[in-house]
Design a protein around this motif. Structure first.
Motif: not given
Length: 453
Positions: A78-80, A117-119, A147-149
């Motif tokens: 996973t990537r932000g 949302q995470a992005g 990003t928040v995530g």
């Protein structure tokens, strides 16, 4: 591995061909983060990249990609925004990078919390909240891009931590987590269960939604307090940190010559002086000056509250942005992540300077961790060899200075997060071990730590 043609068709059927990126340049760019801060990680991770990048725009697509990858045994990282420093977003085993930057909706905002949302980019969220009379409680120095995530899954604390602590101190209220199974489950996690997913590198679940507490907007003024001696700067910052009548967002003493690396700021600073980079509530200028004078210091450069966020700010020279300025000045430098004793830190600072001198340059960020004021630090190290680097780490630990090793991509070796909770979630949520493999190792029989350092 490479993405087989039939897999490409299957994934394109989920997200569309325009959001399945297979070009070499795209894969190279979106498989990297700031791991090159570490001369140990740089050669290890330089050649790692994904076989494909997937950019979902909805939770449903995330779930479908995870289910597809599970059926075909495709690793998923996973990537932000890729602003991490330990290779969190670098795929060790190829496969897919799941780029969540398009999941960028603010879903709900109240007087007490925001659900996103995470992005969502932290900088954009902070701007929106301040326009509505609110603000973030904590955020990293990379907040304009991060990003928040990415912050929740790869960070720990930052600006605001002097008041609100780090991510584990109630600064995440709830998370939506997707498991990687034949039929991915949507978990809504809160309370103590969150410990497994904060700073988890996406190894035991994919976070798509976060709920964060927020604060009332404060008008922040910025100032640099300057001292002839770094020890005096630290005493001043500690006294300020304990002064609850002055609201604070940033308290960061910086040893010379580190301020000389701050090219946009250095002409406004006293040459040779230790600098304390501060954000405090406006109206406290006289109290701040009095505290500085008590330790032999003086207030130098200042930015009034009505110019907050107009151009470069003092927080852009703190936390791990300090490392970036140092690297720009001298590419042979690197850094550590250290935690000092809340009572003995002045003694520890003296021991480190006596032992290493300019080989170890200090800047501290005072935080309130678990309710206790203490200095954290990201010391700048003049790097020579990996062996010498770990000699420095060993000495730090021998005098009670805790080190979270930033020169490893393994969670269990870096000393970050809540390991047992993360391992339990890994077993439950990722039965094939396909989520960001290599970053969190399940211990083998008879081993307490798996293959960590």
């Amino acid at each position: 591995m490479t993405v087989k043609p039939e897999w490409s068709a299957g994934l394109a059927g989920i997200v569309g061909e325009e959001r399945l990126l297979l070009g070499e340049e795209q894969r190279e760019k979106l498989s990297k983060d700031y791991y090159w801060y570490s001369p140990v990680l740089e050669p290890l991770l330089r050649g790692k990249r994904a076989d494909g990048i997937v950019q979902p725009e909805a939770e449903r697509e995330v779930a479908e990609v995870l289910a597809y990858a599970y059926r075909h045994d495709i690793p998923v990282t996973t990537r932000g925004a890729g602003t991490g420093n330990y290779g969190q977003a670098v795929p060790l085993d190829g496969g897919l990078v799941l780029d969540l930057s398009r999941l960028d909706a603010v879903l709900e905002a109240t007087d007490a919390f925001v659900r996103v949302q995470a992005g969502v980019r932290l900088g954009a969220l902070e701007k929106r909240l301040r326009e509505q009379g609110k603000e973030l409680r904590i955020y990293p120095s990379t907040f304009m891009k991060a990003t928040v995530g990415g912050f929740v899954c790869g960070g720990s604390g930052g600006i605001g931590s002097i008041t609100y602590g780090n991510l584990w101190d109630g600064n995440v209220l709830e998370a939506v987590v997707w498991t990687m199974e034949e039929s991915p489950r949507r978990l809504v996690v809160k309370g103590a269960e969150l410990q497994a997913y904060i700073h988890n590198y996406g190894t035991n679940g994919v976070l798509t939604e976060l709920t964060l507490p927020i604060a009332e907007r404060t008008e922040w003024s910025q100032a640099v307090a300057q001292f002839d001696e770094f020890e005096a700067a630290c005493r001043f910052c500690y006294a300020l940190s304990l002064t609850d009548s002055i609201r604070k967002r940033l308290v960061a003493p910086v040893e010379w010559p580190i301020p000389s690396f701050f090219k946009p700021l250095v002409k406004k600073l006293e040459s040779g002086a230790a600098a304390c980079l501060l954000e405090v509530e406006e109206g406290n200028e006289a109290a701040l000056a009095a505290l500085a004078e008590a330790e032999g210091g003086r207030i130098g450069y200042a930015v009034p509250a009505d110019r907050y966020r107009q151009g470069i700010g003092l927080s852009d020279f703190t936390w791990n942005h300090t490392t970036l300025w140092a690297l720009n000045a001298d590419p042979t430098l690197t850094y550590l992540q250290a935690g000092f004793d809340p009572i003995r830190f002045m003694e520890q600072i003296s021991e480190l300077k006596s032992r290493f001198g300019d080989e170890l340059l200090l800047h501290l960020e005072f935080v309130r961790s678990g309710g206790t004021v203490m200095p954290s630090a990201l010391p700048i190290v003049r790097y020579t060899t990996e062996e010498r680097l770990y000699e420095i780490i060993a000495f730090c630990e021998s005098i009670g200075v805790g080190i979270n090793d930033p020169h490893t991509y393994k969670l269990e070796s870096g000393g970050r997060g809540r390991l047992e909770a993360m391992l339990a979630a890994k077993r439950a949520n990722d039965p094939k071990g396909l989520l960001n493999p290599g970053k969190l190792q399940l211990p083998v029989a008879g081993s307490a730590r798996g293959d960590g350092r």
